[in-house]
Write an enzyme that holds these catalytic residues in place. Structure first.
Site, mmCIF file in Angstrom:
data_model
loop_
_atom_site.group_PDB
_atom_site.id
_atom_site.type_symbol
_atom_site.label_atom_id
_atom_site.label_comp_id
_atom_site.label_asym_id
_atom_site.label_seq_id
_atom_site.Cartn_x
_atom_site.Cartn_y
_atom_site.Cartn_z
ATOM 1 N N GLY A 63 0.839 -1.199 0.000
ATOM 2 C CA GLY A 63 0.000 0.000 0.000
ATOM 3 C C GLY A 63 0.870 1.244 0.000
ATOM 4 O O GLY A 63 0.505 2.270 0.582
ATOM 5 N N ALA A 64 2.030 1.167 -0.664
ATOM 6 C CA ALA A 64 2.995 2.271 -0.601
ATOM 7 C C ALA A 64 2.548 3.516 -1.354
ATOM 8 O O ALA A 64 3.115 4.593 -1.159
ATOM 9 C CB ALA A 64 4.344 1.807 -1.139
ATOM 10 N N THR A 65 1.528 3.369 -2.212
ATOM 11 C CA THR A 65 1.072 4.564 -2.933
ATOM 12 C C THR A 65 -0.121 5.197 -2.207
ATOM 13 O O THR A 65 -0.702 6.169 -2.684
ATOM 14 C CB THR A 65 0.659 4.213 -4.379
ATOM 15 N N LYS A 87 2.316 8.057 2.277
ATOM 16 C CA LYS A 87 2.906 9.344 1.888
ATOM 17 C C LYS A 87 2.903 10.358 3.023
ATOM 18 O O LYS A 87 3.830 11.138 3.169
ATOM 19 C CB LYS A 87 2.229 9.888 0.633
ATOM 20 N N LYS A 94 2.249 8.432 20.498
ATOM 21 C CA LYS A 94 2.289 9.883 20.727
ATOM 22 C C LYS A 94 3.008 10.162 22.036
ATOM 23 O O LYS A 94 2.762 9.509 23.052
ATOM 24 C CB LYS A 94 0.863 10.453 20.770
ATOM 25 N N HIS A 143 -7.992 3.752 19.357
ATOM 26 C CA HIS A 143 -7.315 4.894 19.976
ATOM 27 C C HIS A 143 -7.904 5.274 21.346
ATOM 28 O O HIS A 143 -7.176 5.431 22.324
ATOM 29 C CB HIS A 143 -7.373 6.129 19.072
ATOM 30 N N ASP A 170 -13.195 3.151 13.771
ATOM 31 C CA ASP A 170 -12.008 3.900 13.346
ATOM 32 C C ASP A 170 -11.263 4.492 14.546
ATOM 33 O O ASP A 170 -10.047 4.615 14.514
ATOM 34 C CB ASP A 170 -12.452 5.030 12.397
ATOM 35 N N ASP A 197 -1.236 0.955 16.783
ATOM 36 C CA ASP A 197 -2.249 1.956 17.127
ATOM 37 C C ASP A 197 -1.439 3.213 17.364
ATOM 38 O O ASP A 197 -0.779 3.352 18.395
ATOM 39 C CB ASP A 197 -2.989 1.542 18.401
ATOM 40 N N HIS A 198 -1.444 4.119 16.406
ATOM 41 C CA HIS A 198 -0.440 5.193 16.466
ATOM 42 C C HIS A 198 -0.618 6.117 17.675
ATOM 43 O O HIS A 198 0.296 6.831 18.048
ATOM 44 C CB HIS A 198 -0.360 5.962 15.145
ATOM 45 N N ASP A 251 -2.417 6.867 1.133
ATOM 46 C CA ASP A 251 -2.377 8.089 1.912
ATOM 47 C C ASP A 251 -1.460 7.997 3.144
ATOM 48 O O ASP A 251 -0.666 8.889 3.419
ATOM 49 C CB ASP A 251 -3.819 8.336 2.384
HETATM 50 C C1 BG6 Z 1 -6.630 7.393 12.231
HETATM 51 C C2 BG6 Z 1 -8.031 7.394 11.734
HETATM 52 O O1 BG6 Z 1 -6.333 6.183 12.876
HETATM 53 O O2 BG6 Z 1 -6.452 8.459 13.158
HETATM 54 C C3 BG6 Z 1 -8.365 8.736 11.093
HETATM 55 O O3 BG6 Z 1 -8.201 6.358 10.784
HETATM 56 C C4 BG6 Z 1 -8.072 9.863 12.047
HETATM 57 O O4 BG6 Z 1 -9.738 8.783 10.704
HETATM 58 C C5 BG6 Z 1 -6.666 9.736 12.594
HETATM 59 O O5 BG6 Z 1 -8.219 11.083 11.339
HETATM 60 C C6 BG6 Z 1 -6.408 10.763 13.673
HETATM 61 O O6 BG6 Z 1 -5.054 10.734 14.012
HETATM 62 P P1 BG6 Z 1 -4.327 11.995 14.612
HETATM 63 O O7 BG6 Z 1 -2.974 11.508 14.959
HETATM 64 O O8 BG6 Z 1 -4.359 13.051 13.568
HETATM 65 O O9 BG6 Z 1 -5.144 12.394 15.813
#
Ligand code: BG6
Length: 491
Positions: free
Chosen positions: A16-18, A23, A189, A247, A242, A184-185, A20
């Site tokens: 899925g390198a192309t 990038k 943070k 999150h 989502d 889970d990004h 969103d």
């Molecule tokens: C992503 C969701 O995991 O987190 C997006 O799929 C959301 O819908 C995004 O916009 C929010 O991340 P952040 O770091 O901008 O708060």
């Protein structure tokens, strides 16, 4: 350029390198790690995509995007040395011969390393492709070395509890749990990681961190953006899948967990699973009482007209997908009995703001007269874009009389260091180093799905009265009712 020579040579494969995410987040994160000397001495990033591009075209595309999204400036010298690590590889996800060719490519790259390098597979693709890719990796023995090969999987992990269990089962046929990095990004943070330091690195907060002193906890993740170009994905996902299942519940775990005995990754993850298990499940016939969903209609954000969700690209004109969720959770354990944990998240809200509010109980008795109303203490942990911790308390107003006023004591991250690493930098570095602490284990993901199951099922079966909040507002009225019913307000 200095690199990290303690890390093994690594081939990083981005499926899925192309897209969103690649990038905006992945390439900028690798680039910043590279500039900071945190990438291995020897590494390649193999960008996989369906289209027929050559390296030069793809590298240029990455450069343009780095200029837009990288935290650090892109200088000619640094770019020159970074770009030589990027290779584009045309690849069809569901075609076995593509994986066989990929294996050959990896062997070539390994021979340049002079050794079998580590392999880091990054699945930056929708959940419905994970099984296909994992099966092909298994069949073609692409990840044959458990100590060297790792797979990173983006959220949402599955669609519901059952599909997550099946996915975990399937992945376990190819990978050991220690090789699977469910990302889970939010956990990467800086401000979220700091919750652990703040809670367990100080002696003054922890004694107050319980139902005897805390009235409620609120977690807000409000976004100004709508669904942008991700309409197709979002229609299938919605805010509960989502944002809440991952999150928000992960942030909740950080606030509510017991002290881990050590920083060992399984120990920390065990304590988080304890929280998820203790979250009271919402009865199927009480979903409306505990949970609110919303979808934005037209409105105005920052003085500009904003479209309704149903008018966005790729969205059905009668869509039943929620763009806002608020839920009241309870945690049934000794520490948190009867303390509501309110969580809310939404798109196209008034402003981008993510924060946690710890609302302390009011004083049982006031020494001060009625003309001196006291605000109960509050601790606010701002996650983004503000990154600070604020303690609100009462002080005497300067002057001759004993009059009180609330004030704030603030710890501001930016005052310490303006340039904070992005969440993806932290997480990718951990994955390169083999540290699983900030990634979700299989049982964590399954429990988190379990927590939202009754909500998912109820909402899937009922049409909602959408749209029910204006773009540029703080969400539907019912979200305010949810907290006010108990004498609380969104802080
Ligand atoms: C992503 C969701 O995991 O987190 C997006 O799929 C959301 O819908 C995004 O916009 C929010 O991340 P952040 O770091 O901008 O708060």
């Amino acid at each position: 350029m200095m690199n990290n020579n303690t890390l093994n040579a690594t081939n990083i494969l981005i499926f899925g390198a192309t897209g969103d995410l690649a990038k905006r987040k992945l390439f900028p994160a690798f680039y910043n790690l590279f500039i900071d000397g945190r990438m291995p001495d020897n590494f390649n990033i193999i960008a996989l995509g369906r289209s027929d591009h050559n390296d030069e075209y793809f590298r240029n595309y990455i450069k343009v995007n780095l200029e837009a999204f990288s935290r650090k400036n892109v200088t000619a010298e640094e770019w020159d040395s970074f770009q030589s690590h990027i290779t584009y590889f045309q690849h069809q996800l569901d075609d076995e011969s593509s994986y066989i060719n990929l294996n050959q490519k990896l062997e070539e790259l390994d021979s340049q390393f002079g050794m079998r390098g580590n392999r880091l597979f990054y699945l930056s693709i929708g959940p419905n492709f994970v099984a296909t890719i994992s099966n092909h990796i298994k069949k073609t023995s692409l990840a044959s070395q458990a100590d060297k090969d790792r797979i990173i999987i983006e959220k949402p992990f599955g669609y519901n509890k059952q599909s997550a269990i099946e996915l975990n089962q399937l992945l376990s046929e190819t990978f050991e749990e220690k090789q699977i990095y469910r990302i889970d990004h939010y956990l990467g943070k800086e401000t979220v990681q700091n919750i652990l330091a703040f809670r367990f690195g100080n002696s003054i907060f922890e004694p107050l961190w319980n139902h005897r002193h805390i009235e409620s906890v609120q977690i807000t993740v409000a976004e100004e953006v709508g669904v942008e170009t991700r309409g197709g994905f979002y229609e299938q996902t919605g805010a509960l899948r989502d944002m809440v299942q991952n999150h928000l519940l992960q942030v909740l775990c950080m606030v509510a967990m017991e002290a881990p005995l050590s920083l060992e990754s399984d120990e920390i993850r065990d304590r988080k699973v304890d929280v998820l298990k203790s979250i009271r499940r919402i009865p199927a016939d009480k979903v409306d009482y505990y949970a609110v969903r919303g979808q934005y209609g037209e409105g105005e954000i920052n003085g500009k007209k904003a479209r309704a969700y149903r008018e966005e690209e790729g969205i059905a004109p009668d869509s039943n997908t929620e763009t806002f969720v608020a839920v009241k959770f309870y945690i049934d354990n000794e520490r948190w009995q009867n303390v509501p944990f309110y969580v809310r998240t939404g798109k196209k809200m008034k402003e981008k703001q993510s924060y946690i509010t710890i609302q302390f109980k009011p004083l049982p008795h006031s020494t001060f007269s009625d003309t001196n109303p006291l605000s109960a203490n509050r601790l606010i942990i701002n996650i983004q874009p503000l990154m600070d911790i604020r303690l609100q308390f009462m002080t005497k107003k300067q002057g001759l009389s004993m009059a009180l006023r609330p004030v704030e004591m603030i710890f501001d991250y930016f005052a310490c260091k303006e340039d904070t690493p992005e969440a993806y930098e932290t997480l990718l570095q951990d994955a390169l180093e083999g540290d699983l602490t900030l990634f979700m284990r299989s049982d964590q993901v399954e429990e988190a799905w379990d927590v939202v199951t009754t909500i998912q099922e109820d909402w899937a079966n009922k049409k909602a009265p959408f749209p029910n909040y204006d773009a540029g507002s703080w969400g539907p009225k019912e979200s305010f009712d949810l907290v006010e019913r108990q004498g609380h307000t969104w802080a």
